[in-house]
Enzyme design. Structure first.
Site, short mmCIF file in Angstrom:
data_model
loop_
_atom_site.label_atom_id
_atom_site.label_comp_id
_atom_site.label_asym_id
_atom_site.label_seq_id
_atom_site.Cartn_x
_atom_site.Cartn_y
_atom_site.Cartn_z
N GLU A 15 0.86 -1.19 0.00
CA GLU A 15 0.00 0.00 0.00
C GLU A 15 0.88 1.23 0.00
O GLU A 15 1.23 1.77 1.04
CB GLU A 15 -0.96 0.00 1.19
CG GLU A 15 -2.03 1.08 1.02
CD GLU A 15 -3.07 1.10 2.10
OE1 GLU A 15 -3.55 0.02 2.49
OE2 GLU A 15 -3.41 2.20 2.56
N ASP A 290 1.71 2.16 3.84
CA ASP A 290 0.81 3.31 3.72
C ASP A 290 1.58 4.61 3.48
O ASP A 290 1.18 5.67 3.93
CB ASP A 290 -0.12 3.44 4.94
CG ASP A 290 -1.48 4.04 4.58
OD1 ASP A 290 -1.65 4.50 3.43
OD2 ASP A 290 -2.37 4.05 5.44
#
Length: 327
Positions: A15, A290
């Site tokens: 991600e 992230d």
């Protein structure tokens, strides 16, 4: 990533976000959620595809980033033809970044879900011609979720290509009544997680995973809370009025264990990781950072020191990603 033994272990993050100057405007809804100075810094780093990013990857011991367009991306576009053109352009760019940096990057395609047939074709092109390894979907597309019957064609293509769809959060269509008056609860701190878990459950109860039993779904943020809920989902489904819904596998947890893969993105904490390991098994957990909303080095340090076996650490760090994404 170096382990205590001094041996390097390949580490792949699933991600890892970016944006292009043309598409920056689509992310405006996120700007209202994040503190202004933090949003400015995140925006700068989203636009940096290979400069500072590669240096930061090297410093953190992150070998490969699977890049994806920042939320809500193409799905914020109201005109279907514009969405189709912009998705193709950003996927071409992504493929060129991957090609220019062998082994350092892979990519999840952006899909113009405003036009289901075009989205299925673009997924096919992105995987078969561009070499991308699936697609990332940011919540709803103009109010439509992935259990919509019109989008079965996208699932059919994803299952046929044997690539996952990554369900990522974005702002909802409206604000749930319980959150009204509490804007601090809107976004990744709270509402995005519950809404993204719900998106997956719509696939279960909407029959998508019965129609496409080999579909593979990725959820970030340690599974958006779902690993914690499996026993209760089953217990209450046995008790609940089914409203005409029947599940081929009988119970909701069966779909979570069969079709769902989760990433550690944005959760550098041992208790939820251990819960996920017990609930889903090590073959269904993958690594993510992230970036740029969390710190890459903190994420790799967490992976390196998490209280799991070396065999499970290798699965989470790279083996599962290699298998699932064909890397």
């Amino acid at each position: 990533m170096k382990l205590e033994s001094g041996v390097a272990m390949r580490t792949i993050g699933l991600e890892e976000h970016f944006v292009t100057p043309e598409l920056v405007g689509y992310g405006a809804s996120s700007a209202s959620i994040i503190q202004p100075e933090k949003w400015r810094e995140a925006s700068r780093r989203l636009l940096d595809l290979t400069g500072e990013r590669l240096a930061e990857m090297d410093a953190a011991g992150l070998d490969t980033q699977v890049l994806s367009l920042n939320a809500p991306g193409i799905q914020a576009e109201s005109d279907a033809a514009t969405a189709v053109a912009r998705a193709a352009a950003v996927n071409d760019l992504l493929a060129s970044v991957v090609a220019d940096h062998p082994g350092r990057f892979a990519g999840f395609a952006a899909l113009p879900l405003q036009d289901p047939q075009a989205a299925a074709k673009e997924l096919e092109r992105a995987v078969s011609q561009l070499g991308l390894c699936g697609a990332l979907v940011n919540a709803h597309t103009q109010g439509r979720y992935l259990d919509d019957p019109a989008l079965r064609v996208v699932w059919e293509r994803a299952e046929g290509l044997d690539v996952p769809l990554y369900l990522h959060p974005a702002n909802g269509v409206g604000t749930p009544h319980v959150i009204e008056g509490h804007p601090e609860l809107v976004g990744p701190m709270w509402s995005w997680g519950t809404e993204t878990a719900t998106h997956f459950l719509r696939l279960v109860f909407g029959g998508v995973l019965d129609d496409f039993p080999r579909a593979k779904v990725l959820l970030g943020h340690m599974g958006e809370g779902l690993p914690y809920m499996l026993w209760r989902l089953d217990s209450r489904w046995d008790y609940h009025h089914h409203h005409g819904v029947e599940l081929a596998l009988g119970r909701p947890s069966e779909y979570v264990r069969r079709n769902l893969y989760i990433t550690t993105s944005g959760v550098c904490s041992a208790p939820p990781l251990l819960c996920a390991l017990l609930a889903l098994g090590a073959d269904h957990i993958l690594f993510g950072t992230d970036h740029p909303f969390e710190d890459m080095a903190a994420a790799t340090a967490f992976l390196r020191t998490a209280p799991v076996s070396e065999a499970d650490r290798a699965k989470i760090a790279h083996l599962n990603a290699e298998r699932l994404l064909g890397l």
